[in-house]
Design an enzyme around this catalytic site. Structure first.
Site, mmCIF file in Angstrom:
data_model
loop_
_atom_site.group_PDB
_atom_site.id
_atom_site.type_symbol
_atom_site.label_atom_id
_atom_site.label_comp_id
_atom_site.label_asym_id
_atom_site.label_seq_id
_atom_site.Cartn_x
_atom_site.Cartn_y
_atom_site.Cartn_z
ATOM 1 C CG HIS A 177 -0.833 -14.669 5.859
ATOM 2 N ND1 HIS A 177 0.505 -15.295 6.482
ATOM 3 C CD2 HIS A 177 -0.684 -15.571 4.987
ATOM 4 C CE1 HIS A 177 1.292 -16.302 6.351
ATOM 5 N NE2 HIS A 177 0.217 -16.322 4.746
ATOM 6 N NE ARG A 221 6.816 -9.687 1.263
ATOM 7 C CZ ARG A 221 7.653 -8.709 0.452
ATOM 8 N NH1 ARG A 221 7.465 -7.798 -0.234
ATOM 9 N NH2 ARG A 221 9.030 -8.609 0.370
ATOM 10 N NE ARG A 237 20.033 16.462 0.923
ATOM 11 C CZ ARG A 237 18.809 15.504 1.335
ATOM 12 N NH1 ARG A 237 18.613 14.642 0.911
ATOM 13 N NH2 ARG A 237 18.463 15.465 2.806
ATOM 14 N N PRO A 259 1.331 -1.350 0.072
ATOM 15 C CG PRO A 259 -0.810 -1.369 2.346
ATOM 16 C CD PRO A 259 0.719 -1.492 0.614
ATOM 17 C CD GLU A 260 3.166 3.798 -4.048
ATOM 18 O OE1 GLU A 260 3.393 4.396 -4.521
ATOM 19 O OE2 GLU A 260 3.932 2.549 -4.603
#
Length: 270
Positions: free
Chosen positions: A91, A110, A151, A2-3
């Site tokens: 899970h 996971r 940077r 998920p973002e």
DNA sequence: AAAGACACCTGGGAGC
DNA sequence: TGCTCCCAGGTGTCTT
């Protein structure tokens, strides 16, 4: 997985269902998440009323009067609301059971996700160093430009750095750079302010579009109702190696940046 | 201080 | 069918 858009989709789904509800208990079946879930977490929740469901970056916050339950979905986590919970499957690591029936079930193959209780969320170690929200007012061209000064890191990695800006994971950082016409490997400090302004706008666009579609489902992401997201259909470059660029037809290329797969059009992105 | 490598973990797909 | 290998949406922590 998920973002930001997936977490936001989850937040909206949850908000509708659990704000104002009281927590009966948190039933934990697997404590070995990214960080071991201590006894304190469940103890803090019993009998508390959920006042709001908020999001900070990719963290979800279930706010109560005395603090918040902090939830991160990691790479493979999801939350589903079950009006009448059936037997937990593989899970299904935890159930947040509500008074009057129904529960929020946390599933995460996971186990990169996490559950914490924070009395003062803003100062929690996982939240206190996070950069601005990409859809918020403080994420401006000036801000991004200043953060890039000096940077030499690739712009894509800079964008994915949570201290710079939150919520831009591998998919959306990749897509935003395509939309902005910027090569993912270009050094952050060597991009003009004008082009960074475009990047800010395109990152906002791509995230907003994805939220609109209920997020992106590649493998196992589902919203609180168990349905997938539909943004995959709109991806221009992510996971499209060798396929023609939707703008110019040039084959999309795949490289690795910071150990993450990165896709771009060698013609459109400079 | 910045940048890079590594860690955590399971499942799915490709290739043999 | 079954095995091995590689890859995956994140991010904190350790090492250069």
């Amino acid at each position: 997985m998920p973002e930001l858009p997936e977490v936001e989709t989850t937040r909206r789904g949850l908000e509708r269902l659990i704000v104002g509800r009281t927590i009966a208990n948190l039933e934990i079946r697997e404590r070995r998440l990214r960080w071991p879930v201590g006894n304190k977490v469940a103890a803090e929740l019993e009998g508390r009323r959920i006042g709001a469901v908020e999001r900070r970056g990719k963290y979800l916050l279930l706010n109560m009067e005395h603090g918040a339950l902090l939830i991160h979905l990691g790479m493979s986590g999801s939350l589903r609301y079950l009006a009448s919970p059936d037997a937990p499957r593989r899970h299904d690591h935890a159930d947040l059971c509500l008074v009057g029936g129904g529960c929020v079930r946390f599933n995460d193959p996971r186990r990169f996700g996490s559950l914490h209780f924070a009395a003062d969320p803003a100062r929690h170690r996982l939240l206190k160093n996070l950069g601005p929200e990409p859809l918020g007012e403080s994420f401006t061209a000036d801000y991004l430009w200043a953060s890039c000064r000096g940077r030499r890191v690739a712009i894509k990695q800079h964008l994915m750095n949570g201290r710079v800006v939150v919520g831009a994971g591998n998919i959306y950082a990749t897509e935003a750079l395509f939309r902005a016409g910027i090569h993912p490997r270009r050094a952050a400090g060597r991009i003009s302010r004008g082009r960074l302004a475009i990047l800010v706008a395109r990152l906002r666009d791509v995230l907003a579009d994805a939220v609109e579609r209920g997020g992106t489902t590649l493998r196992n992401y589902v919203g609180t109702d168990g349905r997938p997201g539909y943004f995959k259909l709109e991806l221009d470059v992510y996971d499209r190696e060798q396929m023609p660029c939707k703008t110019c037809g040039t084959p999309i290329r795949r490289i690795v940046l910071g150990q993450r797969a990165t896709f771009f059009c060698p013609c459109c992105q400079r």
